[in-house]
Design an enzyme around this catalytic site. Sequence first.
Site, PDB file in Angstrom:
ATOM      1  CD  GLU A 219      -3.081  -1.374   2.485  1.00 33.08           C
ATOM      2  OE1 GLU A 219      -2.873  -0.562   3.243  1.00 33.08           O
ATOM      3  OE2 GLU A 219      -3.658  -1.970   1.998  1.00 33.08           O
TER       4      GLU A 219
ATOM      5  CD  GLU B 263      -4.565 -10.722  -6.220  1.00 29.29           C
ATOM      6  OE1 GLU B 263      -3.918  -9.625  -5.716  1.00 29.29           O
ATOM      7  OE2 GLU B 263      -5.482 -10.955  -6.069  1.00 29.29           O
TER       8      GLU B 263
END
Length: 126
Positions: free
Chosen positions: A44, A55
């Site tokens: 993040e 992913e």
Amino acid sequence: MTDRELFDLAVKAAGSSYCKYSGFSVGAALLCDSGEVFTGCNIENGSYPLTNCAERTAIFKAVSEGKRSFEAIAIAGSPDGDFSKPCFPCGACLQVMSEFCGGDFRIVLSDSEYKLDDLMPKRFKL
Ligand code: THU
């Protein structure tokens, strides 16, 4: 490499998650046709849209190492360390999978397995 082993690698990768803002950790383990596995976690950023999903971290790691043929990806996500509930990939990650993978690409979650065709039956492709 069994699906269970691949999923366990995804859980392990979630241990590196940098999820300071959402508190939701995600790990992914991408199985290449060659048998190699690339893992990734969500990363993040204080500028929220810059966040990278687990992913895509795994896929970008693999592609940047010259891999482009993939068989399966396992995904583990949780807000509290319990990875038993399935964590589905977001639309952006499905689109990135579509760039490199066919409809038979397997998406392994905690309790079930899907094909890319199941989760994104119609895909944008140039
Ligand atoms: N996230 C992933 O890593 N993969 C997904 O497919 C969906 C969401 C992450 C992004 C963010 O860090 C957190 O989960 C909450 O949205």
